[in-house]
Motif scaffolding. Structure first.
Motif, PDB file in Angstrom:
ATOM      1  N   ILE A  41      32.700  38.205  29.695  1.00  0.00           N
ATOM      2  CA  ILE A  41      34.045  38.485  29.181  1.00  0.00           C
ATOM      3  C   ILE A  41      34.636  39.955  29.087  1.00  0.00           C
ATOM      4  O   ILE A  41      35.558  40.315  29.322  1.00  0.00           O
ATOM      5  CB  ILE A  41      34.223  37.851  27.793  1.00  0.00           C
ATOM      6  CG1 ILE A  41      34.103  36.192  27.651  1.00  0.00           C
ATOM      7  CG2 ILE A  41      35.429  38.203  27.087  1.00  0.00           C
ATOM      8  CD1 ILE A  41      33.959  35.733  26.519  1.00  0.00           C
ATOM      9  N   ALA A  42      33.585  40.893  28.768  1.00  0.00           N
ATOM     10  CA  ALA A  42      33.716  42.230  28.376  1.00  0.00           C
ATOM     11  C   ALA A  42      34.120  42.897  29.763  1.00  0.00           C
ATOM     12  O   ALA A  42      35.196  43.645  30.143  1.00  0.00           O
ATOM     13  CB  ALA A  42      32.566  42.996  27.870  1.00  0.00           C
ATOM     14  N   LEU A  43      33.225  42.262  31.104  1.00  0.00           N
ATOM     15  CA  LEU A  43      33.798  42.794  32.216  1.00  0.00           C
ATOM     16  C   LEU A  43      34.826  42.606  32.739  1.00  0.00           C
ATOM     17  O   LEU A  43      35.795  43.073  33.677  1.00  0.00           O
ATOM     18  CB  LEU A  43      32.728  42.545  33.368  1.00  0.00           C
ATOM     19  CG  LEU A  43      31.297  43.246  33.109  1.00  0.00           C
ATOM     20  CD1 LEU A  43      30.073  42.856  33.817  1.00  0.00           C
ATOM     21  CD2 LEU A  43      31.408  44.760  33.309  1.00  0.00           C
ATOM     22  N   GLY A  44      35.243  41.036  32.521  1.00  0.00           N
ATOM     23  CA  GLY A  44      36.733  40.447  33.065  1.00  0.00           C
ATOM     24  C   GLY A  44      37.833  41.481  32.330  1.00  0.00           C
ATOM     25  O   GLY A  44      38.864  41.470  32.862  1.00  0.00           O
ATOM     26  N   LEU A  45      37.571  41.656  31.180  1.00  0.00           N
ATOM     27  CA  LEU A  45      38.578  42.524  30.370  1.00  0.00           C
ATOM     28  C   LEU A  45      38.799  43.940  30.823  1.00  0.00           C
ATOM     29  O   LEU A  45      39.781  44.580  31.054  1.00  0.00           O
ATOM     30  CB  LEU A  45      38.398  42.552  29.044  1.00  0.00           C
ATOM     31  CG  LEU A  45      38.719  41.254  28.128  1.00  0.00           C
ATOM     32  CD1 LEU A  45      38.167  41.117  26.644  1.00  0.00           C
ATOM     33  CD2 LEU A  45      40.164  40.781  28.257  1.00  0.00           C
ATOM     34  N   LEU A  46      37.723  44.586  31.203  1.00  0.00           N
ATOM     35  CA  LEU A  46      37.651  46.053  31.338  1.00  0.00           C
ATOM     36  C   LEU A  46      37.740  46.304  32.950  1.00  0.00           C
ATOM     37  O   LEU A  46      38.301  47.067  33.313  1.00  0.00           O
ATOM     38  CB  LEU A  46      36.343  46.785  31.075  1.00  0.00           C
ATOM     39  CG  LEU A  46      35.983  46.763  29.411  1.00  0.00           C
ATOM     40  CD1 LEU A  46      34.728  47.245  29.117  1.00  0.00           C
ATOM     41  CD2 LEU A  46      37.184  47.634  29.031  1.00  0.00           C
ATOM     42  N   ALA A  63      37.104  21.655  39.957  1.00  0.00           N
ATOM     43  CA  ALA A  63      35.783  21.900  40.078  1.00  0.00           C
ATOM     44  C   ALA A  63      35.168  22.347  38.704  1.00  0.00           C
ATOM     45  O   ALA A  63      34.207  21.801  38.428  1.00  0.00           O
ATOM     46  CB  ALA A  63      35.290  22.623  41.203  1.00  0.00           C
ATOM     47  N   GLY A  64      35.812  23.387  38.208  1.00  0.00           N
ATOM     48  CA  GLY A  64      35.221  23.991  37.011  1.00  0.00           C
ATOM     49  C   GLY A  64      35.345  22.980  35.830  1.00  0.00           C
ATOM     50  O   GLY A  64      34.287  22.744  35.123  1.00  0.00           O
ATOM     51  N   TRP A  65      36.404  22.161  35.810  1.00  0.00           N
ATOM     52  CA  TRP A  65      36.308  21.150  34.644  1.00  0.00           C
ATOM     53  C   TRP A  65      35.374  20.105  34.940  1.00  0.00           C
ATOM     54  O   TRP A  65      34.763  19.474  34.021  1.00  0.00           O
ATOM     55  CB  TRP A  65      37.795  20.423  34.644  1.00  0.00           C
ATOM     56  CG  TRP A  65      38.918  21.465  33.701  1.00  0.00           C
ATOM     57  CD1 TRP A  65      39.724  22.094  34.206  1.00  0.00           C
ATOM     58  CD2 TRP A  65      38.577  21.764  32.313  1.00  0.00           C
ATOM     59  NE1 TRP A  65      40.256  22.826  33.290  1.00  0.00           N
ATOM     60  CE2 TRP A  65      39.668  22.696  32.085  1.00  0.00           C
ATOM     61  CE3 TRP A  65      37.667  21.287  31.353  1.00  0.00           C
ATOM     62  CZ2 TRP A  65      39.781  23.226  30.805  1.00  0.00           C
ATOM     63  CZ3 TRP A  65      37.917  21.833  30.107  1.00  0.00           C
ATOM     64  CH2 TRP A  65      38.881  22.767  29.776  1.00  0.00           C
ATOM     65  N   VAL A  66      35.136  19.626  36.154  1.00  0.00           N
ATOM     66  CA  VAL A  66      33.998  18.641  36.566  1.00  0.00           C
ATOM     67  C   VAL A  66      32.608  19.281  36.146  1.00  0.00           C
ATOM     68  O   VAL A  66      31.915  18.510  35.433  1.00  0.00           O
ATOM     69  CB  VAL A  66      34.102  18.332  37.875  1.00  0.00           C
ATOM     70  CG1 VAL A  66      32.932  17.491  38.362  1.00  0.00           C
ATOM     71  CG2 VAL A  66      35.301  17.591  38.432  1.00  0.00           C
ATOM     72  N   ALA A  67      32.366  20.524  36.483  1.00  0.00           N
ATOM     73  CA  ALA A  67      31.373  21.181  36.002  1.00  0.00           C
ATOM     74  C   ALA A  67      31.095  21.048  34.456  1.00  0.00           C
ATOM     75  O   ALA A  67      29.958  20.920  34.099  1.00  0.00           O
ATOM     76  CB  ALA A  67      31.222  22.613  36.667  1.00  0.00           C
ATOM     77  N   LEU A  68      32.085  21.493  33.722  1.00  0.00           N
ATOM     78  CA  LEU A  68      32.104  21.373  32.422  1.00  0.00           C
ATOM     79  C   LEU A  68      31.650  20.103  31.794  1.00  0.00           C
ATOM     80  O   LEU A  68      30.847  19.973  30.682  1.00  0.00           O
ATOM     81  CB  LEU A  68      33.345  22.020  31.721  1.00  0.00           C
ATOM     82  CG  LEU A  68      33.630  23.678  32.184  1.00  0.00           C
ATOM     83  CD1 LEU A  68      34.815  24.078  31.436  1.00  0.00           C
ATOM     84  CD2 LEU A  68      32.245  24.317  31.486  1.00  0.00           C
ATOM     85  N   GLY A 121      31.175  26.763  35.429  1.00  0.00           N
ATOM     86  CA  GLY A 121      32.260  26.039  35.142  1.00  0.00           C
ATOM     87  C   GLY A 121      33.270  26.864  34.635  1.00  0.00           C
ATOM     88  O   GLY A 121      34.741  26.949  34.802  1.00  0.00           O
ATOM     89  N   VAL A 122      32.817  27.869  33.453  1.00  0.00           N
ATOM     90  CA  VAL A 122      33.966  28.514  32.751  1.00  0.00           C
ATOM     91  C   VAL A 122      34.597  29.777  34.022  1.00  0.00           C
ATOM     92  O   VAL A 122      35.813  29.858  33.802  1.00  0.00           O
ATOM     93  CB  VAL A 122      33.321  29.556  31.799  1.00  0.00           C
ATOM     94  CG1 VAL A 122      34.156  30.429  31.210  1.00  0.00           C
ATOM     95  CG2 VAL A 122      33.038  28.480  30.457  1.00  0.00           C
ATOM     96  N   ALA A 123      33.666  30.244  34.800  1.00  0.00           N
ATOM     97  CA  ALA A 123      34.166  30.957  36.051  1.00  0.00           C
ATOM     98  C   ALA A 123      35.213  30.479  36.538  1.00  0.00           C
ATOM     99  O   ALA A 123      36.631  30.911  36.983  1.00  0.00           O
ATOM    100  CB  ALA A 123      32.990  31.398  36.923  1.00  0.00           C
ATOM    101  N   LEU A 124      35.227  29.037  37.005  1.00  0.00           N
ATOM    102  CA  LEU A 124      36.099  28.372  38.002  1.00  0.00           C
ATOM    103  C   LEU A 124      37.334  28.145  37.215  1.00  0.00           C
ATOM    104  O   LEU A 124      38.247  28.093  37.568  1.00  0.00           O
ATOM    105  CB  LEU A 124      35.354  27.033  38.580  1.00  0.00           C
ATOM    106  CG  LEU A 124      34.120  27.425  39.401  1.00  0.00           C
ATOM    107  CD1 LEU A 124      33.527  26.136  39.919  1.00  0.00           C
ATOM    108  CD2 LEU A 124      34.427  28.111  40.408  1.00  0.00           C
ATOM    109  N   SER A 126      38.462  29.951  34.237  1.00  0.00           N
ATOM    110  CA  SER A 126      38.986  30.813  33.673  1.00  0.00           C
ATOM    111  C   SER A 126      39.233  32.131  34.778  1.00  0.00           C
ATOM    112  O   SER A 126      40.336  32.663  34.268  1.00  0.00           O
ATOM    113  CB  SER A 126      38.188  31.659  32.890  1.00  0.00           C
ATOM    114  OG  SER A 126      37.120  32.450  33.428  1.00  0.00           O
ATOM    115  N   GLY A 127      38.865  31.871  35.697  1.00  0.00           N
ATOM    116  CA  GLY A 127      39.125  32.685  36.909  1.00  0.00           C
ATOM    117  C   GLY A 127      38.518  33.956  36.777  1.00  0.00           C
ATOM    118  O   GLY A 127      38.849  35.031  37.444  1.00  0.00           O
ATOM    119  N   ILE A 128      37.737  34.314  35.582  1.00  0.00           N
ATOM    120  CA  ILE A 128      36.729  35.292  35.447  1.00  0.00           C
ATOM    121  C   ILE A 128      35.577  35.531  36.423  1.00  0.00           C
ATOM    122  O   ILE A 128      34.688  34.805  36.225  1.00  0.00           O
ATOM    123  CB  ILE A 128      36.465  35.541  33.965  1.00  0.00           C
ATOM    124  CG1 ILE A 128      37.652  35.472  33.192  1.00  0.00           C
ATOM    125  CG2 ILE A 128      35.639  36.815  33.677  1.00  0.00           C
ATOM    126  CD1 ILE A 128      37.311  35.517  31.673  1.00  0.00           C
TER     127      ILE A 128
END
Length: 173
Positions: A41-46, A63-68, A121-124, A126-128
């Motif tokens: 999250i920090a790297l995604g913001l910075l 696919a991210g939601w399927v993973a989650l 899953g969160v990466a897919l 959120s796009g972070i």
């Protein structure tokens, strides 16, 4: 609860026998994955990285939601299986029973697998993009700091039964 105490020289339930390896002191897996989430999250913001858009981005989002959903299913079934086997859920306790059914028939570490899948899953969703390399780093750190020690404890406690299980079932998937 009973008032029974182990005989002198006998380990308490959930404790290793004398001479057997002991579980670690720090519950590394939750800390490793929480650190990976915070760092991502920090790297995604910075330092946000570019992400895939368009149709492929939409497919990755789905696919991210399927993973989650897979994460929830793995957590639920693994925890339920461990509770039914009457063994500890604490990553540093010595287990009372070797669990080889349910998701443990497919992966020796389904909860750690679910934690890694959570980051993916969160990466897919959120796009972070930082969650992807941190998922790999967290999985590697979990293997080195937790799984390898846990495997020594299991091999010492359950012997051939654990070694046969480890030959049949992969560490991750």
């Amino acid at each position: 609860m009973t008032d029974e105490h182990p005989r002198p020289g006998q380990p308490k339930p959930g404790q290793p026998k004398p001479g057997q390896p002991k579980a670690g002191l720090i519950p590394w897996p939750p800390l490793i994955y929480l650190a990976a989430i915070a760092i991502s999250i920090a790297l995604g913001l910075l330092y946000p990285l570019p992400w895939i858009g368009g149709l492929l981005g939409d497919i990755l989002f789905a696919a991210g939601w399927v993973a989650l959903l897979g994460v929830v299913a793995l957590w639920f079934t693994a925890i339920r299986t461990m509770i039914r086997a009457k063994t500890t859920l604490h990553p540093n306790a010595v287990p009372d029973h070797l669990v080889t059914s349910g998701p443990f028939a497919v992966s020796r570490n389904p909860i750690y697998l679910a934690n890694t899948l959570l980051l993916i899953g969160v990466a897919l969703v959120s796009g972070i993009a930082w969650f992807l390399p941190l998922a790999i780093i967290a999985a590697f750190a979990t293997r080195k700091m937790a799984i390898e020690g846990e495997e020594k404890v299991l091999a010492a406690k359950f012997g051939k039964k654990y070694r046969d299980y480890a030959k049949r079932v992969r560490r991750w998937i």
